[in-house]
Design a protein around this motif. Sequence first.
Motif, PDB file in Angstrom:
ATOM      1  N   GLY A  48       0.783  -1.225   0.000  1.00 46.68           N
ATOM      2  CA  GLY A  48       0.000   0.000   0.000  1.00 46.68           C
ATOM      3  C   GLY A  48       0.820   1.282   0.000  1.00 46.68           C
ATOM      4  O   GLY A  48       0.292   2.353   0.280  1.00 46.68           O
ATOM      5  N   LEU A  49       2.114   1.185  -0.338  1.00 43.83           N
ATOM      6  CA  LEU A  49       2.976   2.363  -0.334  1.00 43.83           C
ATOM      7  C   LEU A  49       2.927   3.139  -1.637  1.00 43.83           C
ATOM      8  O   LEU A  49       3.239   4.329  -1.664  1.00 43.83           O
ATOM      9  CB  LEU A  49       4.425   1.958  -0.034  1.00 43.83           C
ATOM     10  CG  LEU A  49       4.648   1.241   1.294  1.00 43.83           C
ATOM     11  CD1 LEU A  49       6.108   0.838   1.436  1.00 43.83           C
ATOM     12  CD2 LEU A  49       4.192   2.082   2.462  1.00 43.83           C
ATOM     13  N   LEU A  50       2.555   2.478  -2.724  1.00 44.45           N
ATOM     14  CA  LEU A  50       2.456   3.165  -4.007  1.00 44.45           C
ATOM     15  C   LEU A  50       1.341   2.583  -4.841  1.00 44.45           C
ATOM     16  O   LEU A  50       0.868   1.475  -4.592  1.00 44.45           O
ATOM     17  CB  LEU A  50       3.783   3.165  -4.759  1.00 44.45           C
ATOM     18  CG  LEU A  50       4.460   1.857  -5.157  1.00 44.45           C
ATOM     19  CD1 LEU A  50       3.823   1.246  -6.388  1.00 44.45           C
ATOM     20  CD2 LEU A  50       5.918   2.115  -5.429  1.00 44.45           C
ATOM     21  N   LEU A  51       0.932   3.369  -5.825  1.00 47.78           N
ATOM     22  CA  LEU A  51      -0.064   2.943  -6.803  1.00 47.78           C
ATOM     23  C   LEU A  51       0.620   2.734  -8.139  1.00 47.78           C
ATOM     24  O   LEU A  51       1.491   3.511  -8.534  1.00 47.78           O
ATOM     25  CB  LEU A  51      -1.140   4.022  -6.980  1.00 47.78           C
ATOM     26  CG  LEU A  51      -2.026   4.318  -5.787  1.00 47.78           C
ATOM     27  CD1 LEU A  51      -2.913   5.515  -6.107  1.00 47.78           C
ATOM     28  CD2 LEU A  51      -2.865   3.109  -5.435  1.00 47.78           C
ATOM     29  N   ARG A  52       0.188   1.705  -8.840  1.00 51.14           N
ATOM     30  CA  ARG A  52       0.661   1.435 -10.197  1.00 51.14           C
ATOM     31  C   ARG A  52      -0.493   1.760 -11.125  1.00 51.14           C
ATOM     32  O   ARG A  52      -1.570   1.176 -11.016  1.00 51.14           O
ATOM     33  CB  ARG A  52       1.053  -0.032 -10.318  1.00 51.14           C
ATOM     34  CG  ARG A  52       1.559  -0.423 -11.673  1.00 51.14           C
ATOM     35  CD  ARG A  52       1.845  -1.931 -11.693  1.00 51.14           C
ATOM     36  NE  ARG A  52       2.529  -2.330 -12.881  1.00 51.14           N
ATOM     37  CZ  ARG A  52       1.936  -2.678 -14.013  1.00 51.14           C
ATOM     38  NH1 ARG A  52       0.612  -2.664 -14.107  1.00 51.14           N
ATOM     39  NH2 ARG A  52       2.652  -3.027 -15.056  1.00 51.14           N
ATOM     40  N   ARG A  53      -0.275   2.707 -12.028  1.00 49.14           N
ATOM     41  CA  ARG A  53      -1.333   3.129 -12.945  1.00 49.14           C
ATOM     42  C   ARG A  53      -0.970   2.748 -14.369  1.00 49.14           C
ATOM     43  O   ARG A  53       0.070   3.153 -14.882  1.00 49.14           O
ATOM     44  CB  ARG A  53      -1.525   4.634 -12.858  1.00 49.14           C
ATOM     45  CG  ARG A  53      -2.123   5.060 -11.551  1.00 49.14           C
ATOM     46  CD  ARG A  53      -2.928   6.332 -11.762  1.00 49.14           C
ATOM     47  NE  ARG A  53      -3.758   6.570 -10.604  1.00 49.14           N
ATOM     48  CZ  ARG A  53      -3.504   7.464  -9.676  1.00 49.14           C
ATOM     49  NH1 ARG A  53      -2.434   8.223  -9.759  1.00 49.14           N
ATOM     50  NH2 ARG A  53      -4.322   7.609  -8.661  1.00 49.14           N
ATOM     51  N   ASP A  54      -1.860   1.982 -14.997  1.00 56.71           N
ATOM     52  CA  ASP A  54      -1.697   1.600 -16.396  1.00 56.71           C
ATOM     53  C   ASP A  54      -2.430   2.596 -17.272  1.00 56.71           C
ATOM     54  O   ASP A  54      -3.605   2.889 -17.032  1.00 56.71           O
ATOM     55  CB  ASP A  54      -2.274   0.197 -16.647  1.00 56.71           C
ATOM     56  CG  ASP A  54      -1.447  -0.892 -16.025  1.00 56.71           C
ATOM     57  OD1 ASP A  54      -0.245  -0.961 -16.333  1.00 56.71           O
ATOM     58  OD2 ASP A  54      -2.005  -1.677 -15.236  1.00 56.71           O
ATOM     59  N   PHE A  55      -1.754   3.104 -18.281  1.00 63.55           N
ATOM     60  CA  PHE A  55      -2.370   4.007 -19.245  1.00 63.55           C
ATOM     61  C   PHE A  55      -2.535   3.257 -20.559  1.00 63.55           C
ATOM     62  O   PHE A  55      -1.549   2.832 -21.162  1.00 63.55           O
ATOM     63  CB  PHE A  55      -1.508   5.256 -19.444  1.00 63.55           C
ATOM     64  CG  PHE A  55      -1.470   6.141 -18.232  1.00 63.55           C
ATOM     65  CD1 PHE A  55      -2.365   7.183 -18.096  1.00 63.55           C
ATOM     66  CD2 PHE A  55      -0.547   5.917 -17.225  1.00 63.55           C
ATOM     67  CE1 PHE A  55      -2.348   7.994 -16.976  1.00 63.55           C
ATOM     68  CE2 PHE A  55      -0.514   6.721 -16.101  1.00 63.55           C
ATOM     69  CZ  PHE A  55      -1.421   7.761 -15.970  1.00 63.55           C
ATOM     70  N   ALA A  56      -3.755   3.098 -20.973  1.00 64.19           N
ATOM     71  CA  ALA A  56      -4.053   2.365 -22.206  1.00 64.19           C
ATOM     72  C   ALA A  56      -3.923   3.296 -23.398  1.00 64.19           C
ATOM     73  O   ALA A  56      -4.885   3.617 -24.086  1.00 64.19           O
ATOM     74  CB  ALA A  56      -5.444   1.761 -22.133  1.00 64.19           C
ATOM     75  N   GLU A  57      -2.711   3.759 -23.617  1.00 61.97           N
ATOM     76  CA  GLU A  57      -2.425   4.652 -24.738  1.00 61.97           C
ATOM     77  C   GLU A  57      -1.564   3.898 -25.739  1.00 61.97           C
ATOM     78  O   GLU A  57      -1.183   2.766 -25.520  1.00 61.97           O
ATOM     79  CB  GLU A  57      -1.678   5.892 -24.229  1.00 61.97           C
ATOM     80  CG  GLU A  57      -2.474   6.716 -23.243  1.00 61.97           C
ATOM     81  CD  GLU A  57      -1.664   7.850 -22.642  1.00 61.97           C
ATOM     82  OE1 GLU A  57      -0.426   7.885 -22.844  1.00 61.97           O
ATOM     83  OE2 GLU A  57      -2.261   8.688 -21.969  1.00 61.97           O
ATOM     84  N   ASN A  58      -1.234   4.561 -26.806  1.00 56.85           N
ATOM     85  CA  ASN A  58      -0.333   3.957 -27.781  1.00 56.85           C
ATOM     86  C   ASN A  58       0.915   4.812 -27.876  1.00 56.85           C
ATOM     87  O   ASN A  58       0.843   5.938 -28.366  1.00 56.85           O
ATOM     88  CB  ASN A  58      -1.025   3.861 -29.138  1.00 56.85           C
ATOM     89  CG  ASN A  58      -0.275   2.953 -30.095  1.00 56.85           C
ATOM     90  OD1 ASN A  58       0.676   2.290 -29.703  1.00 56.85           O
ATOM     91  ND2 ASN A  58      -0.717   2.931 -31.335  1.00 56.85           N
ATOM     92  N   PRO A  59       2.050   4.375 -27.404  1.00 57.69           N
ATOM     93  CA  PRO A  59       2.288   3.077 -26.760  1.00 57.69           C
ATOM     94  C   PRO A  59       1.811   3.101 -25.307  1.00 57.69           C
ATOM     95  O   PRO A  59       1.792   4.152 -24.658  1.00 57.69           O
ATOM     96  CB  PRO A  59       3.808   2.930 -26.819  1.00 57.69           C
ATOM     97  CG  PRO A  59       4.321   4.326 -26.803  1.00 57.69           C
ATOM     98  CD  PRO A  59       3.282   5.150 -27.526  1.00 57.69           C
ATOM     99  N   PRO A  60       1.420   1.929 -24.791  1.00 62.28           N
ATOM    100  CA  PRO A  60       0.978   1.857 -23.407  1.00 62.28           C
ATOM    101  C   PRO A  60       2.127   2.155 -22.448  1.00 62.28           C
ATOM    102  O   PRO A  60       3.291   1.909 -22.769  1.00 62.28           O
ATOM    103  CB  PRO A  60       0.500   0.411 -23.239  1.00 62.28           C
ATOM    104  CG  PRO A  60       1.005  -0.330 -24.402  1.00 62.28           C
ATOM    105  CD  PRO A  60       1.395   0.646 -25.462  1.00 62.28           C
ATOM    106  N   HIS A  61       1.801   2.732 -21.296  1.00 62.00           N
ATOM    107  CA  HIS A  61       2.835   2.955 -20.290  1.00 62.00           C
ATOM    108  C   HIS A  61       2.238   2.860 -18.894  1.00 62.00           C
ATOM    109  O   HIS A  61       1.024   2.863 -18.719  1.00 62.00           O
ATOM    110  CB  HIS A  61       3.568   4.283 -20.511  1.00 62.00           C
ATOM    111  CG  HIS A  61       2.779   5.496 -20.191  1.00 62.00           C
ATOM    112  ND1 HIS A  61       1.928   6.090 -21.094  1.00 62.00           N
ATOM    113  CD2 HIS A  61       2.706   6.250 -19.077  1.00 62.00           C
ATOM    114  CE1 HIS A  61       1.374   7.153 -20.552  1.00 62.00           C
ATOM    115  NE2 HIS A  61       1.818   7.278 -19.315  1.00 62.00           N
TER     116      HIS A  61
END
Length: 97
Positions: A48-61
């Motif tokens: 719970g120390l950090l959040l991982r955020r996926d961005f569904a862009e091109n290219p994804p990051h």
Amino acid sequence: MQIGGKWTGMVILCLAEQPRRFTELRAALGTVTPKVLTQTLRDMARDGLLLRRDFAENPPHVEYELTDLGRCLIAVIDADRAWGDERLNELIAARNR
């Protein structure tokens, strides 16, 4: 919990100002291997120390950002660093003995 892990404190400091991508973290940390950084980030997210955020862009990051719980550790790290700075000469003298 990974608070005492070798890279955890450094990751927290790298994320203190803003979210960062994996490659930005790796560049800022220098000698950490991708495998170790990946595991550290997974462990920190699990705790719970950090959040991982996926961005569904091109290219994804993916970006990593401190949670409020992770942000609370900045004060702990700062206190630890101040303690070391204040007692550096004592620490060096003890090591030399």
